[in-house]
Design a protein around this motif. Structure first.
Motif, PDB file in Angstrom:
ATOM      1  N   MET A  80      52.069   0.446  39.052  1.00  0.00           N
ATOM      2  CA  MET A  80      51.755   1.085  40.332  1.00  0.00           C
ATOM      3  C   MET A  80      52.783   2.169  40.668  1.00  0.00           C
ATOM      4  SD  MET A  80      50.510  -2.264  42.484  1.00  0.00           S
ATOM      5  CE  MET A  80      49.587  -1.382  43.733  1.00  0.00           C
ATOM      6  N   LYS A  81      54.030   1.947  40.268  1.00  0.00           N
ATOM      7  CA  LYS A  81      55.040   2.995  40.450  1.00  0.00           C
ATOM      8  C   LYS A  81      54.718   4.205  39.575  1.00  0.00           C
ATOM      9  CE  LYS A  81      59.046   0.112  41.642  1.00  0.00           C
ATOM     10  NZ  LYS A  81      60.392  -0.308  41.193  1.00  0.00           N
ATOM     11  N   ASP A  82      54.235   3.949  38.352  1.00  0.00           N
ATOM     12  CA  ASP A  82      53.889   5.053  37.459  1.00  0.00           C
ATOM     13  C   ASP A  82      52.883   5.997  38.100  1.00  0.00           C
ATOM     14  OD1 ASP A  82      55.531   3.833  35.639  1.00  0.00           O
ATOM     15  OD2 ASP A  82      53.906   2.981  34.425  1.00  0.00           O
ATOM     16  N   ALA A  83      51.977   5.423  38.886  1.00  0.00           N
ATOM     17  CA  ALA A  83      50.932   6.250  39.499  1.00  0.00           C
ATOM     18  C   ALA A  83      51.530   7.309  40.422  1.00  0.00           C
ATOM     19  CB  ALA A  83      49.959   5.368  40.275  1.00  0.00           C
ATOM     20  N   ARG A  84      52.708   7.015  40.992  1.00  0.00           N
ATOM     21  CA  ARG A  84      53.325   8.008  41.880  1.00  0.00           C
ATOM     22  C   ARG A  84      53.686   9.285  41.127  1.00  0.00           C
ATOM     23  NH1 ARG A  84      57.637   3.896  44.557  1.00  0.00           N
ATOM     24  NH2 ARG A  84      58.569   4.336  42.536  1.00  0.00           N
ATOM     25  N   PHE A  85      54.130   9.151  39.872  1.00  0.00           N
ATOM     26  CA  PHE A  85      54.439  10.344  39.078  1.00  0.00           C
ATOM     27  C   PHE A  85      53.182  11.184  38.861  1.00  0.00           C
ATOM     28  CE2 PHE A  85      58.094   7.736  37.627  1.00  0.00           C
ATOM     29  CZ  PHE A  85      59.108   8.656  37.837  1.00  0.00           C
TER      30      PHE A  85
ATOM     31  N   ALA B  85      70.752  14.574  36.435  1.00  0.00           N
ATOM     32  CA  ALA B  85      72.145  14.618  36.879  1.00  0.00           C
ATOM     33  C   ALA B  85      72.513  16.004  37.409  1.00  0.00           C
ATOM     34  CB  ALA B  85      73.063  14.226  35.732  1.00  0.00           C
ATOM     35  N   LEU B  86      72.161  17.053  36.684  1.00  0.00           N
ATOM     36  CA  LEU B  86      72.533  18.403  37.121  1.00  0.00           C
ATOM     37  C   LEU B  86      71.846  18.788  38.427  1.00  0.00           C
ATOM     38  CD1 LEU B  86      72.520  20.336  33.723  1.00  0.00           C
ATOM     39  CD2 LEU B  86      74.474  19.376  34.971  1.00  0.00           C
ATOM     40  N   GLU B  87      70.638  18.304  38.647  1.00  0.00           N
ATOM     41  CA  GLU B  87      69.903  18.625  39.875  1.00  0.00           C
ATOM     42  C   GLU B  87      70.093  17.568  40.962  1.00  0.00           C
ATOM     43  OE1 GLU B  87      66.079  21.075  38.235  1.00  0.00           O
ATOM     44  OE2 GLU B  87      65.936  18.889  38.257  1.00  0.00           O
ATOM     45  N   ARG B  88      70.839  16.502  40.641  1.00  0.00           N
ATOM     46  CA  ARG B  88      70.990  15.372  41.575  1.00  0.00           C
ATOM     47  C   ARG B  88      69.615  14.829  41.988  1.00  0.00           C
ATOM     48  NH1 ARG B  88      75.654  17.935  40.055  1.00  0.00           N
ATOM     49  NH2 ARG B  88      77.477  17.204  41.224  1.00  0.00           N
ATOM     50  N   ARG B  89      68.687  14.804  41.058  1.00  0.00           N
ATOM     51  CA  ARG B  89      67.343  14.285  41.321  1.00  0.00           C
ATOM     52  C   ARG B  89      67.214  12.844  40.832  1.00  0.00           C
ATOM     53  NH1 ARG B  89      62.943  17.376  42.589  1.00  0.00           N
ATOM     54  NH2 ARG B  89      61.639  15.849  41.508  1.00  0.00           N
ATOM     55  N   PHE B  90      68.185  12.035  41.179  1.00  0.00           N
ATOM     56  CA  PHE B  90      68.184  10.649  40.720  1.00  0.00           C
ATOM     57  C   PHE B  90      67.131   9.844  41.471  1.00  0.00           C
ATOM     58  CE2 PHE B  90      72.672  11.985  40.148  1.00  0.00           C
ATOM     59  CZ  PHE B  90      72.691  11.936  38.773  1.00  0.00           C
ATOM     60  N   LEU B  91      66.426   9.020  40.735  1.00  0.00           N
ATOM     61  CA  LEU B  91      65.502   8.066  41.340  1.00  0.00           C
ATOM     62  C   LEU B  91      66.328   6.841  41.719  1.00  0.00           C
ATOM     63  CD1 LEU B  91      62.511   7.991  41.970  1.00  0.00           C
ATOM     64  CD2 LEU B  91      62.112   6.891  39.775  1.00  0.00           C
ATOM     65  N   ARG B  92      66.630   6.739  42.995  1.00  0.00           N
ATOM     66  CA  ARG B  92      67.647   5.779  43.445  1.00  0.00           C
ATOM     67  C   ARG B  92      67.055   4.408  43.735  1.00  0.00           C
ATOM     68  NH1 ARG B  92      72.252   8.591  44.688  1.00  0.00           N
ATOM     69  NH2 ARG B  92      71.995  10.848  44.893  1.00  0.00           N
ATOM     70  N   TYR B  93      67.866   3.428  43.439  1.00  0.00           N
ATOM     71  CA  TYR B  93      67.565   2.060  43.858  1.00  0.00           C
ATOM     72  C   TYR B  93      68.884   1.459  44.331  1.00  0.00           C
ATOM     73  CZ  TYR B  93      65.560  -2.573  44.120  1.00  0.00           C
ATOM     74  OH  TYR B  93      65.098  -3.773  44.594  1.00  0.00           O
TER      75      TYR B  93
ATOM     76  N   VAL C 236      58.584   8.425  50.550  1.00  0.00           N
ATOM     77  CA  VAL C 236      59.944   7.976  50.246  1.00  0.00           C
ATOM     78  C   VAL C 236      60.300   8.292  48.799  1.00  0.00           C
ATOM     79  CG1 VAL C 236      61.362   5.900  49.970  1.00  0.00           C
ATOM     80  CG2 VAL C 236      60.010   6.208  52.040  1.00  0.00           C
ATOM     81  N   PHE C 237      59.330   8.161  47.903  1.00  0.00           N
ATOM     82  CA  PHE C 237      59.540   8.469  46.487  1.00  0.00           C
ATOM     83  C   PHE C 237      59.689   9.973  46.249  1.00  0.00           C
ATOM     84  CE2 PHE C 237      57.103  10.012  42.784  1.00  0.00           C
ATOM     85  CZ  PHE C 237      57.969   9.651  41.767  1.00  0.00           C
ATOM     86  N   SER C 238      58.762  10.763  46.774  1.00  0.00           N
ATOM     87  CA  SER C 238      58.724  12.186  46.428  1.00  0.00           C
ATOM     88  C   SER C 238      59.764  13.003  47.193  1.00  0.00           C
ATOM     89  CB  SER C 238      57.321  12.753  46.695  1.00  0.00           C
ATOM     90  OG  SER C 238      56.990  12.641  48.066  1.00  0.00           O
ATOM     91  N   ARG C 239      60.071  12.602  48.423  1.00  0.00           N
ATOM     92  CA  ARG C 239      61.005  13.398  49.229  1.00  0.00           C
ATOM     93  C   ARG C 239      62.434  12.893  49.153  1.00  0.00           C
ATOM     94  NH1 ARG C 239      58.408  15.789  54.738  1.00  0.00           N
ATOM     95  NH2 ARG C 239      56.432  16.515  53.864  1.00  0.00           N
TER      96      ARG C 239
ATOM     97  N   LEU D  53      63.401  10.307  47.001  1.00  0.00           N
ATOM     98  CA  LEU D  53      63.676   9.805  45.646  1.00  0.00           C
ATOM     99  C   LEU D  53      64.155   8.353  45.649  1.00  0.00           C
ATOM    100  CD1 LEU D  53      65.487  12.955  44.187  1.00  0.00           C
ATOM    101  CD2 LEU D  53      63.047  12.361  44.074  1.00  0.00           C
ATOM    102  N   GLN D  54      63.591   7.551  46.539  1.00  0.00           N
ATOM    103  CA  GLN D  54      63.885   6.122  46.564  1.00  0.00           C
ATOM    104  C   GLN D  54      62.816   5.399  45.748  1.00  0.00           C
ATOM    105  OE1 GLN D  54      66.479   4.605  47.920  1.00  0.00           O
ATOM    106  NE2 GLN D  54      67.391   6.364  48.958  1.00  0.00           N
ATOM    107  N   ASP D  55      63.282   4.570  44.810  1.00  0.00           N
ATOM    108  CA  ASP D  55      62.375   3.889  43.887  1.00  0.00           C
ATOM    109  C   ASP D  55      61.915   2.556  44.483  1.00  0.00           C
ATOM    110  OD1 ASP D  55      60.909   3.467  41.606  1.00  0.00           O
ATOM    111  OD2 ASP D  55      62.588   2.657  40.456  1.00  0.00           O
TER     112      ASP D  55
END
Length: 696
Positions: free
Chosen positions: A36-41, A317-325, A375-378, A380-382
């Motif tokens: 279900m998380k995959d669907a968000r991508f 890492a370079l863009e600080r686009r980490f999917l955080r948990y 929360v995921f797209s803006r 980046l909370q997983d």
């Protein structure tokens, strides 16, 4: 209120069960959560990664031009040297050279690595035991993590440990800038969603190829922050990589294969790129040709090249686009797991039935889906997807099962019981609020209507049984419809008589007005019916109607095996007496003073007919006629009635006779007879104008 509390209880139960599942995280649910998380991508779609992260692809075109893989090490050396000449700041090899080719070729590659001076070589750990050259171990020790910030109370670090490794030849690694492993581990369903940043070997911590590439690209050493629960973060200068406690990092994928800036290895070897094409880039060199089998299925692509996973770590890492948990993510998850079932329980308590319950379910899940995606797209909370939905689903299933097995079954029983007796509006109200219905007896104010066909015995004797049934059906059907349309309850048919209740089983605030309206409509409908009967050569009929308003006991009366919703009491008896008195007064609708008192002035025309002591009552009842015709007699009749009660029987008699002659007025005919009797035999001195009825 009890019903609403029951729905909230199901919401609470759903929330608790979902929270337990959330804490336990059973593998089956985790796999479903991953999917279900995959669907968000896929909903988000591809995004553009950092332009300085480049994939140098050993692709189909390169294999076709340069020959079968693996290439001669002289060819690979030219690739490495040319990358440096194009300005690549770091070249990371997703390749291991663990076996010699020949001394000349190996030496050529070693020289190329030395000349480039920017090569991070790859290797991988393995479970299988194999001998390792001590020189290799000495080289590998250069790549271990040297800086660690360890919190108090740390006993061990929960990293995966491998006993053996498959490394590069010492000659090749001698001039390498650094080393990084390229081990990868899929989830249980075979998809790669995380990258391994750190592994243990022989008591030391080793970083991955992507982390080593970043370390040299940024020019700072790697430092670990370790808490009692495990790895907290990986620090490279000012860059803080939010690793999970087991040393992994969730990958925020950019898209399917070839989402990164990709150049063909053959173009680099043949120097077909622009001079500054790779200036300042991190170049990840790896196989993308499917035939080499370095394929990693991901949420975006079932055939994504493994080298792109390393590129994804670097670009994140370079863009600080980490999917955080992190703690914030867990707090949001717990809030959703515990609150959403309660919200749905409240909604289900407020909506009337299963259909609207589905709407409430869809609204709740859609709201959560929207919040989760934002929360995921803006941010980046997983966040988890399955566990809040699990609580919502359990709440809905439990609530709707209870609604259908208990609440709506009771509602269906009530509907079945009352659908033939009350209007559809009242049936819907009963279904919606069955708790408002008290079965088994309650006292409440009612307006009771009785109607009866006059001289029905004579009429029935002139008809055959089929004709009599037809007559009754044609008469009773529209009369019943009128009662139901005025929100009345059909109590029963008593032969040709109709008994109806207003203000039961549910509240009808204007019940007296509704009862009078029904009576007037019944007389109007009778005119239409009689016209039809006359055209068919049938006997016409006449009816009398009595209406009284008062307190009565209403509810389920009779035996356990026979449901009969009815009313009993003096108020009911009086309505029946009023209906019967119509034939004596020559009227059609008689109502009691209690009913008249509840009717707003101007709605109907009433005239006081008499004060009478009916059978079974000690106090006199003031009766009013609801006039539907000859309303012009009202002033003259009221004057004549006043003369009558003043014992002016001769004058009153003349006035009543005029009304009989002019309007054929029924009550006036009755009073002519009374005046004649009293002229012949005057009433006693204490006579108060009250008449005593000796029969029903």
């Amino acid at each position: 209120m009890k019903k609403r509390l029951a729905f909230l209880l199901f919401g609470l139960l759903g929330a608790l069960l979902a929270f337990v599942a959330y804490r336990q995280a059973p593998p089956a649910l985790q796999q479903l959560d991953y999917r279900m998380k995959d669907a968000r991508f896929r909903v988000r779609g591809p995004v553009q990664p950092d332009k300085d992260v480049v994939v140098v692809a050993i692709d189909h075109a390169s294999i076709k031009e340069m020959g079968r893989w693996p290439w001669s090490r002289e060819v690979t050396g030219r690739l490495i040297e040319n990358l440096a000449s194009y300005g690549a700041k770091v070249t990371a090899l997703d390749i291991v050279f663990s076996e010699p080719q020949n001394p000349a070729a190996d030496a050529a590659l070693a020289r190329s690595i030395a000349r480039a001076g920017n090569v991070v070589m790859g290797y991988f750990f393995r479970e299988e035991e194999q001998p390792v050259d001590p020189a290799v171990i000495a080289q590998m020790e250069r790549s271990t993590v040297k800086l660690m910030k360890v919190a108090e109370g740390v006993q061990s670090i929960p990293l995966t440990e491998y006993p053996n490794l498959d490394a590069n030849l010492p000659l090749l690694g001698n001039k390498a800038l650094d080393f990084g492993f390229f081990n990868a581990r899929p989830d249980g369903d075979g998809l790669y969603r995380r990258s391994i940043l750190l592994l243990l070997h022989d008591g030391s911590i080793y970083p991955s190829l992507a982390m080593k590439a970043l370390r040299h690209y940024l020019g700072s050493d790697i430092m670990l922050e370790v808490q009692p629960w495990g790895i907290d973060s990986v620090q490279i200068g000012s860059l803080r990589v939010p690793a999970r406690e087991d040393g992994t990092m969730a990958l925020n994928y950019y898209g399917p294969a070839r989402s990164f800036r990709t150049v063909s290895a053959a173009d680099v070897i043949k120097k077909r790129l622009k001079p500054d094409e790779l200036q300042g880039a991190i170049a990840f060199v790896g196989a993308t040709e499917i035939g080499i089998y370095d394929i990693r299925p991901t949420p975006f692509d079932a055939t994504q090249p493994g080298v792109e996973l390393h590129a994804t770590v670097a670009a994140n890492a370079l863009e600080r686009r980490f999917l955080r948990y992190d703690g914030t993510t867990q707090m949001l998850e717990i809030v959703c797991v515990l609150s959403l079932p309660l919200v749905l329980g409240l909604l289900l308590a407020l909506v009337p039935g299963t259909a609207t319950g589905l709407v409430a379910l869809a609204a709740t899940t859609s709201l959560f889906g929207l919040v989760n995606y934002q929360v995921f797209s803006r941010w980046l909370q997983d966040m988890t997807v399955i566990y809040p939905l699990l609580g919502v689903g359990l709440t809905y299933l439990g609530s709707e099962a209870w609604r259908n097995l208990v609440v709506e079954r009771k509602g269906r029983q009530l509907k079945k019981a009352f659908s033939n007796y009350v209007s559809p509006d009242l049936v819907r109200e009963i279904e919606k609020h069955p708790d408002k219905l008290v079965l088994g007896g309650e006292q409440r104010e009612l307006s009771i209507l009785f109607s009866d066909i006059r001289g029905f015995t004579t009429v029935s004797e002139s008809l055959t049984p089929p004709e009599l049934v037809t007559l009754l059906n044609e008469y009773l059907s529209p009369m019943t419809r009128i009662v139901l349309e005025e929100k009345g309850t059909l109590d029963k048919f008593i032969g040709d008589a109709v008994m109806a209740l207003f203000n039961a089983p549910l509240d009808v605030p204007d019940h007296a007005t509704r009862a009078c309206t029904a009576a007037v409509r019944m007389l109007e409908e009778l005119k239409r019916l009689n016209a039809g009967f006359a055209e068919r050569g049938m006997n016409t009929i006449d009816i009398g109607i009595g209406i009284n308003t008062g307190n009565a006991v209403v509810g389920n009366m009779g035996a356990d095996i026979r449901f009969d919703y009815t009313a009993i009491g003096d108020a009911v008896n009086l309505a029946s007496r009023l209906e019967g008195l119509n034939k004596y007064y020559g009227s059609h609708i008689l109502v009691s003073e209690d009913t008249r008192r509840q009717i707003a002035d101007g709605l109907f025309s009433f005239r006081e007919v008499d004060r009478v002591k009916v059978k079974g009552k000690h106090l006199p009842v003031v009766m009013f006629e609801l006039m539907v015709a000859n309303r012009e007699v009202l002033p003259r009749f009221e004057e004549a009635l006043e003369r009558y009660r003043s014992r002016q029987f001769e004058t009153a008699c003349r006035m009543f006779e005029e009304l009989v002659t002019t309007y054929n007025d029924g009550p006036s005919k009755l009073y002519v007879g009374r005046c004649t009797e009293y002229l012949a035999s005057p009433p006693p001195a204490d006579w108060d104008g009250v008449y005593t009825a000796t029969s029903k």
